[in-house]
Design an enzyme around this catalytic site. Sequence first.
Site, PDB file in Angstrom:
ATOM      1  N   ASP A  12      -6.684  -0.851  -3.894  1.00  0.00           N
ATOM      2  CA  ASP A  12      -5.907  -0.504  -2.696  1.00  0.00           C
ATOM      3  C   ASP A  12      -4.457  -1.000  -2.698  1.00  0.00           C
ATOM      4  O   ASP A  12      -3.975  -1.527  -1.681  1.00  0.00           O
ATOM      5  CB  ASP A  12      -6.603  -1.027  -1.440  1.00  0.00           C
ATOM      6  CG  ASP A  12      -7.981  -0.418  -1.227  1.00  0.00           C
ATOM      7  OD1 ASP A  12      -8.410   0.368  -2.087  1.00  0.00           O
ATOM      8  OD2 ASP A  12      -8.620  -0.732  -0.215  1.00  0.00           O
TER       9      ASP A  12
ATOM     10  N   LYS B 120     -11.932   6.100  -0.946  1.00  0.00           N
ATOM     11  CA  LYS B 120     -13.033   5.564  -0.143  1.00  0.00           C
ATOM     12  C   LYS B 120     -12.709   5.671   1.342  1.00  0.00           C
ATOM     13  O   LYS B 120     -11.551   5.864   1.735  1.00  0.00           O
ATOM     14  CB  LYS B 120     -13.333   4.111  -0.520  1.00  0.00           C
ATOM     15  CG  LYS B 120     -12.176   3.136  -0.369  1.00  0.00           C
ATOM     16  CD  LYS B 120     -12.559   1.781  -0.967  1.00  0.00           C
ATOM     17  CE  LYS B 120     -11.418   0.780  -0.918  1.00  0.00           C
ATOM     18  NZ  LYS B 120     -11.066   0.342   0.433  1.00  0.00           N
TER      19      LYS B 120
ATOM     20  N   CYS C 158     -11.041  -6.020   0.931  1.00  0.00           N
ATOM     21  CA  CYS C 158     -11.471  -5.006  -0.038  1.00  0.00           C
ATOM     22  C   CYS C 158     -11.705  -5.586  -1.429  1.00  0.00           C
ATOM     23  O   CYS C 158     -12.605  -5.145  -2.147  1.00  0.00           O
ATOM     24  CB  CYS C 158     -10.456  -3.871  -0.082  1.00  0.00           C
ATOM     25  SG  CYS C 158     -10.400  -2.963   1.480  1.00  0.00           S
TER      26      CYS C 158
END
Length: 653
Positions: free
Chosen positions: A20, A106, A145
């Site tokens: 990310d 995602k 994450c």
Amino acid sequence: MASPAALNTLQPGDALVIVDVQNDFLPGGSLAVPSGDEVVPALNALIARFARLGLPVVATRDWHPPGHCSFRERGGPWPPHCVAGTPGAAFAAGLALSASAIVISKADTADRDAYSGFGGTDLHARLRDAGVRRLFVGGLATDYCVLNTVRDGLAHGYAVILLTDAIRPVDLAPGDGERAIAEMARHGALLLTSGDIRGSRMTASTSALLTDLYQLTMLQAYFDGGMTKTASFEFFVRRLPQQRNFLVAAGLEQVLDYLETLRFSDAELEWLAGSGRFHRRFIDWLATLRFTGDIDAMPEGTVFFADEPILRVTAPLPQAQLVETRIINLLQFQTMVAAKAARCTLAAQGRLLVDFGLRRAHGAEAGLLSARASYLAGFDGTATVEAGMRWGVPLYGTMAHSFIQAHDDEAAAFEHFARSQPLANTMLIDTYDTESAACKLAGLTARLARDGIAIQAVRIDSGDLAENARRVRTILDGEGLPGVRIFVSGNLDEYAVRDLVAAGAPIDGFGVGTRMNTSADQPWLDCAYKLQEYDGQPRRKRSEGKATWPGRKQVYRRRDAAGHLAGDLLTLLEDRAAGEALLAPAMRAGRRLAASPPLAAVRAHAAANLAALPPALREIAPVETPPVTVSASLRELADAVDRRQEASTPATY
């Protein structure tokens, strides 16, 4: 169990997972992770290492629809962020992901959130299919994450290495990031930094110790004297070799790679401390040294001339000084080879050119980088396989005389190879008797054709190449094989290629090796990397025969009505002039401004530069080069610097 050395050594079965690293999670984004942009240089260094070894790189991303359940408007904990297709959802601009990176989206449905890269995605299946057994994980954010991706990776049975210098936490509660790291370690993740990672084929070129001793002795003196203000150095060639009408800038990508990954390992620092040459405070300072400066450079593939800087480093003086040796090493070699290869390209007049030089290159790195530089400058491909994997350089190969000799019958050798390589076969026909071999090969074509196999080309590697090519062409045409091409090799360079083309030899391609890869007629350049400014003051070297122009500079290129290069103006950076400014920003604060262009794009830029040369400069024979005019303002500055220096130097008798 893996040995200690294997724990930080890349090997088949490894994958890099980047979590990310998206604009909305960087400073200025809607859900900014403090200092989130600091992970990019470390990740870029690892991307390059994984790519060099052909190991997979995975990048996960939040890819939310508008009104996602994690948004506050839906009762979630976060402001809207990473909405699919928006700039905020894009990967960080400086993240050097290649087109081959595996992108995992995602949390891409409105009513499902996912912190883990494995959550609701096919990441596990794709890693399993690729034979991955160990994950190297970095990204954002440590306590969300990254944490969940690491936990799930371990649960799926992967070994996981957490890259502690390539992660940053949100830290909603102080210490969340540290607690997350401790939790990942408890679950079994190994904690390393990106600098600890070594490739299975890493060489001395990756070491900060690949430098001259005097760089380190000067650094300690700068450190002791507090001389850390901003300096500007420029790399340039003092004078063109007599056999060159121009040079071609090459090697910038490797310089940027080097600067982004520059750091001293613990083992290197320990060795320096044990050498007895440096004191402990300096060693401790070296442990923190990273390149934080700016780079301005001519794009690779740009034609340039004497005294024109092709790269400028602006950084704290110790940093700018330390990198001198490796920068010269990288730029001089590829520039030298690219210029030689460009001359071969011009001489070949559109015929196929293949780099054959690895085996006699001056070392493995030289062979690999010459494959890159020659392709950049116009060659069609290389025989060096790793260059194909690293940079996508087209690969060409034939066979060795040993393959023919290993068979009892020459014709059987041809047939054996053709059936093994039905779509890419070039037959070496000069092992015994060139014309006889051509006849034998022609006799095989009908039988091979019945099985859908065609002979693509023959290769001649010895003798009078022009005469042998004429005789073989006559044989092939007489047998109804006009489509079989003739490829020649054997101690070729631009002079030999020019003469063969001028002689009208029926040759379709050339394998050029040792004389190009070593730049045999000019195996070095009179190049330099010199201080131009320190602490805001222009500096100038006045050594006899090696005087430099002071200050930070720019080169402006003028073209005539036909688009040909008409001349260059060397002037001060702050000046403005007509024409194209050749040096452009490439790095700021130690970070690339953009991913390096694909090598194919660099090659196209070089081709455009060669096409813009005046006809006289495109000749192989040396001619007078277009003038590089030095501006009046630069001359005036040089005089002023001289007067200042003379005034500050006491007279001696």
